[in-house]
Design an enzyme around this catalytic site. Structure first.
Site, PDB file in Angstrom:
ATOM      1  N   ASP A 194      40.347  44.315  31.839  1.00 37.27           N
ATOM      2  CA  ASP A 194      39.967  44.169  33.166  1.00 37.27           C
ATOM      3  C   ASP A 194      40.705  42.579  34.219  1.00 37.27           C
ATOM      4  OD1 ASP A 194      38.056  44.350  35.369  1.00 37.27           O
ATOM      5  OD2 ASP A 194      37.364  41.913  34.925  1.00 37.27           O
ATOM      6  N   GLU A 266      44.423  46.990  34.713  1.00 36.81           N
ATOM      7  CA  GLU A 266      43.899  46.153  35.964  1.00 36.81           C
ATOM      8  C   GLU A 266      44.795  45.131  36.419  1.00 36.81           C
ATOM      9  OE1 GLU A 266      40.199  45.901  38.728  1.00 36.81           O
ATOM     10  OE2 GLU A 266      40.844  44.012  36.841  1.00 36.81           O
TER      11      GLU A 266
END
Ligand code: GLC
Length: 543
Positions: A194, A266
């Site tokens: 993330d 990401e």
């Protein structure tokens, strides 16, 4: 033996809150997921990515982690995770979990200890505490700094309850390597990392450069910073050089395990050359291709992003990924229901212009068939195989995305893409769980999107996805290489990939297929099998 499975896999994102609820509390859970894993096999996916299921106060739907080594009781227990993993492996599915290293929850023991220990303490060194805030802004709106009782300020690039970790601190690095090992030892096949572009910050940055890059929503009102190769021109919190040594060390950890465990970035990074640096041979295996996701439904921009993506990843020997939907963006069946290039508002509400649902679905089906024929890895988001649109009339009172509050109700945010998915037509919660309850309300019109309404139904979106994935396995377009087929004209995206001829027609006029072409699959019914109509993708064999 190396299979390089991650170079052309189809990976299905499960958002645990909204996939399947086993106990009727209205929130999805791990036993619910396990009970529905056959669906992924029937669909033809190779792997699953699970969004966070860790203990969390859920200030950002679980992307605020309070304990990196456990399962939140609302989702089950660690034993439920082990059972899920074992069942997935038994079914031949790999499992990737989400790792959230940029920030913890404010309920993480480290943050609680940091607040308690006071200024100058070792505990505060794990986070970013300062006597004075600077002008950096939170991605979710407002200042990126909040004050604790003793007067110091801490950094949170996201919600006030998501304090940023200090990645200059070796203790933080060591902890996350151990977290990786914890899940690798349990048998996971990889991590989706993330906010991978956010961990390293440039502290000496002059003020006035604090505008954050949005984390996902293509239509957040915050303008993304000008793309730049020049490090001095990039915002000081994104895509700094220091992130790369972190991923090199993680790659070494992952490579220490058998079975090709992978890392997926990401990273909302521009331009694509910068993104490719995350997937150099000793860093991550893949990075989400948001440039593709952000492209309007127009042939020119799509061709350009495909060319750039393949070239930049080829240059570092990495596979290109393709993605159209996830839990942070407006579902593509809805995005494409607006005129190409028009930006739907950041989170659509009942008073906003509504999309053309049928047109959006027609284009979404064509876009998916285009995506699945490209060389590389494809990511699917739960529900898109049903043609599911965004919930565009969600009442504001039920919104839970922190963006909605932090922007003082200016940005509705991402809840519309996170609504529990329909499995059966009718019945309470469309088969999501045993009861009526769902943590976000489902629209009244979703019977027709339910899996059981589409299974076996000729022409349904679900059967289209299944057939496309079956043919993808047979013809292996994921392996590439592709070659453009220019005869289709400038309003089409058309190429040969292995034995397949792929034609997406985004223009107003039909595109004629070459003589003798045999259509294998089309994203909409064809009146004339020699032509590809507007907003349709065809896969064909030519002799
Ligand atoms: C990523 C996640 C998003 C989350 C943010 C902060 O962009 O996908 O859902 O809000 O990071 O963790």
């Amino acid at each position: 033996m190396s299979t390089q499975w991650w170079r052309d896999a189809v990976i299905y994102q499960i958002y645990p809150r909204s996939f399947a609820d086993s106990d009727g509390d209205g929130l999805g859970d791990l036993p619910g997921i396990t009970s529905r894993l056959e669906h992924l096999v029937e669909l033809g996916a190779d792997a699953v990515w699970l969004s966070p299921f860790y203990p969390s106060p859920h200030a950002d739907a679980g992307y605020d982690v309070a304990d990196y080594r456990d399962v939140d009781p609302i989702f089950g227990k660690l034993a439920d995770f082990d059972a899920l993993l074992a069942r997935a492996h038994q079914l031949g599915l790999r499992v990737i979990v989400d790792l959230v290293p940029n920030h913890t929850s404010d309920e993480h023991p480290w943050f609680k200890a940091a607040v308690a220990a006071g200024p100058g303490s070792r505990e505060r060194e794990r986070y970013v505490f300062r006597d004075e805030p600077n002008d950096w802004e939170s991605v979710f709106g407002g200042s990126a700094w909040s004050q604790v009782a003793d007067g110091q300020w801490y950094l949170h690039l996201f919600d006030v309850r998501q304090p940023d970790l200090n990645w200059d601190n070796p203790e933080v690095r060591e902890e996350f390597e151990n977290v990786l090992r914890f899940w690798l030892d349990r048998g996971v096949d990889g991590f989706r990392v993330d906010v991978a572009h956010g961990l390293a910050k440039k502290w000496e940055a002059p003020s006035g450069k604090g505008t954050p890059q949005p984390p996902g929503e293509p239509s957040l009102p915050l303008a993304p910073p000008a793309a730049s190769i020049n490090p001095d021109e990039r915002p000081p919190m994104w895509d700094q050089e220091g992130v790369h040594e972190i991923y090199r060390s993680w790659r070494a950890v992952a490579d220490g395990y058998p079975g090709e465990r992978i890392l997926v970035a990401e990273a909302w990074v521009d331009p694509l050359e910068r993104l490719a640096r995350y997937v150099r041979p000793d860093e991550m295996h893949q990075a989400f291709n948001f440039a593709f996701l952000l492209s309007p439904w127009l042939a020119g921009p799509l061709r350009e992003v495909i060319i750039d993506s393949l070239a930049t990843n080829d240059a570092v020997g990495a596979p290109t990924t393709w993605v159209l939907s996830n839990h942070d963006v407006i579902r593509h069946a809805t995005r494409f229901g607006y005129p190409p290039g028009a930006k739907p508002p950041p989170g659509i509400g009942v008073d906003d212009p509504q999309p053309d649902e049928a047109l959006g679905l027609r284009r979404a089906r064509a876009a998916t068939m285009l995506m699945l024929a490209l060389p590389g890895v494809a990511y699917l988001y739960q529900g898109e195989e049903l043609g599911l649109p965004e919930h565009t009339t969600l009442p504001d009172a039920v919104r839970q995305d922190p963006t909605w509050l932090r922007s003082a109700n200016a940005v509705r945010g991402r809840d519309g893409s996170r609504v529990p998915i329909p499995w059966t037509p009718g019945g309470p919660s469309y088969g999501f769980g045993p009861g009526e309850r769902t943590w976000l309300p489902q629209p009244p019109s979703w019977d027709r999107y339910a899996l059981d309404a589409q299974r076996g139904a000729a022409g349904s979106t679900y059967e289209l996805y299944r057939e496309a994935l079956r043919q993808r396995r047979a013809y292996r377009p994921g392996a590439g290489p592709m070659e453009w087929w220019d005869e289709a004209g400038t309003d089409a995206v058309a190429f040969r990939n292995g034995e397949l001829l792929v034609v997406s027609n985004l223009g107003a006029e039909p595109v004629r297929l070459p003589a003798g072409a045999r259509v294998l699959l089309a994203s909409a019914e064809l009146d004339d099998p020699t032509q590809v109509p507007t907003d349709v993708t065809v896969w064909a064999l030519t002799s």
